[in-house]
Design an enzyme around this catalytic site. Structure first.
Site, PDB file in Angstrom:
ATOM      1  N   GLU A 134      -5.900   8.709   7.876  1.00 31.03           N
ATOM      2  CA  GLU A 134      -6.444   8.349   6.552  1.00 31.03           C
ATOM      3  C   GLU A 134      -7.798   9.010   6.319  1.00 31.03           C
ATOM      4  O   GLU A 134      -8.135   9.361   5.195  1.00 31.03           O
ATOM      5  CB  GLU A 134      -6.545   6.836   6.405  1.00 31.03           C
ATOM      6  CG  GLU A 134      -5.179   6.198   6.265  1.00 31.03           C
ATOM      7  CD  GLU A 134      -5.246   4.796   5.718  1.00 31.03           C
ATOM      8  OE1 GLU A 134      -5.847   4.598   4.661  1.00 31.03           O
ATOM      9  OE2 GLU A 134      -4.700   3.895   6.371  1.00 31.03           O
ATOM     10  N   LYS A 136      -9.302   2.481  -2.045  1.00 30.38           N
ATOM     11  CA  LYS A 136      -9.574   1.903  -0.718  1.00 30.38           C
ATOM     12  C   LYS A 136     -10.906   2.385  -0.138  1.00 30.38           C
ATOM     13  O   LYS A 136     -11.157   3.601  -0.087  1.00 30.38           O
ATOM     14  CB  LYS A 136      -8.420   2.281   0.221  1.00 30.38           C
ATOM     15  CG  LYS A 136      -8.481   1.678   1.616  1.00 30.38           C
ATOM     16  CD  LYS A 136      -7.206   2.043   2.364  1.00 30.38           C
ATOM     17  CE  LYS A 136      -7.128   1.455   3.755  1.00 30.38           C
ATOM     18  NZ  LYS A 136      -5.843   1.793   4.409  1.00 30.38           N
ATOM     19  N   CYS A 175      -5.096  -2.832   2.599  1.00 31.55           N
ATOM     20  CA  CYS A 175      -4.830  -2.809   4.042  1.00 31.55           C
ATOM     21  C   CYS A 175      -6.045  -3.050   4.928  1.00 31.55           C
ATOM     22  O   CYS A 175      -6.480  -4.174   5.096  1.00 31.55           O
ATOM     23  CB  CYS A 175      -4.116  -1.515   4.427  1.00 31.55           C
ATOM     24  SG  CYS A 175      -3.422  -1.644   6.089  1.00 31.55           S
ATOM     25  N   GLU A 179       0.857  -1.200   0.000  1.00 32.90           N
ATOM     26  CA  GLU A 179       0.000   0.000   0.000  1.00 32.90           C
ATOM     27  C   GLU A 179       0.891   1.247   0.000  1.00 32.90           C
ATOM     28  O   GLU A 179       1.916   1.280   0.688  1.00 32.90           O
ATOM     29  CB  GLU A 179      -0.835  -0.018   1.297  1.00 32.90           C
ATOM     30  CG  GLU A 179      -1.627   1.240   1.574  1.00 32.90           C
ATOM     31  CD  GLU A 179      -2.257   1.248   2.975  1.00 32.90           C
ATOM     32  OE1 GLU A 179      -1.662   0.683   3.927  1.00 32.90           O
ATOM     33  OE2 GLU A 179      -3.368   1.811   3.118  1.00 32.90           O
ATOM     34  N   ASN A 183      -6.724   6.601  -1.643  1.00 30.11           N
ATOM     35  CA  ASN A 183      -5.682   5.606  -1.391  1.00 30.11           C
ATOM     36  C   ASN A 183      -5.929   4.487  -2.410  1.00 30.11           C
ATOM     37  O   ASN A 183      -6.897   3.739  -2.293  1.00 30.11           O
ATOM     38  CB  ASN A 183      -5.810   5.102   0.056  1.00 30.11           C
ATOM     39  CG  ASN A 183      -4.648   4.217   0.468  1.00 30.11           C
ATOM     40  OD1 ASN A 183      -3.933   3.681  -0.373  1.00 30.11           O
ATOM     41  ND2 ASN A 183      -4.473   4.047   1.771  1.00 30.11           N
ATOM     42  N   ASN A 238       0.099  -1.146   5.439  1.00 28.71           N
ATOM     43  CA  ASN A 238       0.991  -0.446   6.370  1.00 28.71           C
ATOM     44  C   ASN A 238       0.325  -0.588   7.728  1.00 28.71           C
ATOM     45  O   ASN A 238      -0.643   0.121   8.027  1.00 28.71           O
ATOM     46  CB  ASN A 238       1.090   1.045   6.026  1.00 28.71           C
ATOM     47  CG  ASN A 238       2.014   1.328   4.856  1.00 28.71           C
ATOM     48  OD1 ASN A 238       3.215   1.503   5.011  1.00 28.71           O
ATOM     49  ND2 ASN A 238       1.437   1.372   3.665  1.00 28.71           N
TER      50      ASN A 238
HETATM   51  N1  CDV Z   1      -3.101   1.385   6.503  1.00 29.51           N
HETATM   52  C1  CDV Z   1      -4.037   0.775   7.252  1.00 29.51           C
HETATM   53  O1  CDV Z   1      -5.185   0.624   6.813  1.00 29.51           O
HETATM   54  N2  CDV Z   1      -3.671   0.389   8.494  1.00 29.51           N
HETATM   55  C2  CDV Z   1      -4.583  -0.184   9.443  1.00 29.51           C
HETATM   56  C3  CDV Z   1      -4.149   0.142  10.843  1.00 29.51           C
HETATM   57  C4  CDV Z   1      -4.121   1.591  11.077  1.00 29.51           C
HETATM   58  C5  CDV Z   1      -5.067  -0.530  11.851  1.00 29.51           C
HETATM   59  C6  CDV Z   1      -4.724  -1.690   9.295  1.00 29.51           C
HETATM   60  O2  CDV Z   1      -5.862  -2.155   9.264  1.00 29.51           O
HETATM   61  O3  CDV Z   1      -3.722  -2.397   9.278  1.00 29.51           O
END
Ligand code: CDV
Length: 310
Positions: free
Chosen positions: A146, A127, A172, A47, A110, A197
């Site tokens: 975010e 996203k 993510c 990501e 994103n 991430n």
């Molecule tokens: N980049 C993300 O979406 N990270 C989230 C963290 C912040 C909980 C994740 O779900 O991994």
């Protein structure tokens, strides 16, 4: 005859705030070449793979915020990745922060793209599940902004026919939500690719910190099995701009089993030979959706957002 797609999951170590896109792209090209030497058809990057994960800090200056976003894909800095892919004949998935001009205004998403073996973008995903908060929380060790820097994705979860397989994307936090997988499961997805991430520390619930790697695998294994699909999850890992992130990049079969897993928190490629027909026995039996799903009983899932106690 089985359909084998050889997939590389190219984990990245940290990208610090002063690291250029040119440098990040060079690291990805090195991993792409390694993937090709292992016979990969497709290589999956994390990501927001071109810069440090900037939602971890508060910014007010619009130009500074925009400096982390791509206005074109490919761009001057990312073109070498697309050119190398075409030269090697390898597809890839890349996550990045997208600045778009749509509906007469500036919009930030994103985003991730799926690129075929000729270097052509064949799919784009924005996203949908944005974690964190829109406001500044200086009491936290780091921010998770975010909801400040991105809009909710507006492209749904399409599945593309590419490389003789049905391929979908998520990003993510989407991996923690069964709705993401099922939206693609209902399009007969065979391979879901995603980058993440994920900080080791969770400021609003530090009691979860010890479970970060477990939850990472738990959700992707469940999503893979329940939708009889391959899932490839790729981390940007390690200590980046003061935030320590999990690794755990892995490739999960439709059986729910992890078949390859990274062992470092740096740049690391893992590879698996993924049989796109492996999910078929599940799709024909336990998870024969047409036979066993009961959508008339699932209304609350789309009608209600938050839980309401009886
Ligand atoms: N980049 C993300 O979406 N990270 C989230 C963290 C912040 C909980 C994740 O779900 O991994």
């Amino acid at each position: 005859m089985s359909r084998i797609l050889t997939v590389g999951a190219a984990q990245l170590g940290p990208i610090q705030r002063d690291e250029s896109r040119v440098s990040a792209v060079a690291r990805m090209i090195a991993l792409m070449r390694q993937a090709k030497s292992h016979g990969c058809d497709l290589v999956v990057f994390p990501e927001a793979a071109l810069t440090a994960f900037f939602p971890h800090w508060w910014m007010e200056d619009e130009d500074e915020i925009d400096s982390y976003f791509e206005t074109a894909m490919p761009s001057n800095e990312t073109a070498p990745l697309f050119e190398e892919a075409a030269k090697l004949g390898i597809g890839f998935h890349l996550g990045y922060a997208e600045l778009a001009h749509e509906d007469g205004r500036k919009r930030r998403f994103n985003t991730a793209v799926l690129v075929d073996k000729s270097g052509k973008i064949i799919g784009k995903y924005r996203k949908i599940h944005l974690p964190g908060h829109p406001d500044h929380k200086p009491e936290n060790a780091f921010q998770n902004l975010e909801k400040r820097y991105f809009e909710t994705g507006n492209l749904g979860w399409p599945v593309w026919r590419a490389m003789d397989a049905n391929i979908g994307m998520m990003i993510c936090n989407d991996r923690r939500w069964p709705e993401s997988y099922r939206s693609m499961g209902l399009q007969d997805v065979e391979l879901i690719v995603l980058g993440y991430n994920t900080p080791k520390h969770n400021p609003p619930a530090p009691q979860h910190d010890r479970l970060g790697n477990f939850h990472n695998q738990l959700v992707m294994q469940a999503g893979a099995y329940q939708n009889a699909t391959w899932v490839v999850g790729v981390a940007k890992a390690g200590l980046e701009a003061g935030v320590d992130q999990i690794g755990g990049t892995c490739i999960i079969a439709p059986t729910g089993e992890v078949v390859a897993q990274a062992v470092t928190e740096g740049d690391e490629l893992i590879v698996a030979l993924c049989d796109m027909d492996l999910g078929k026995s599940y799709k024909n039996s336990t998870f024969n959706f047409a036979r066993h799903r009961e959508p008339q009983a699932y209304g609350l899932i789309v009608e209600r957002k938050g839980a309401v106690a009886p």
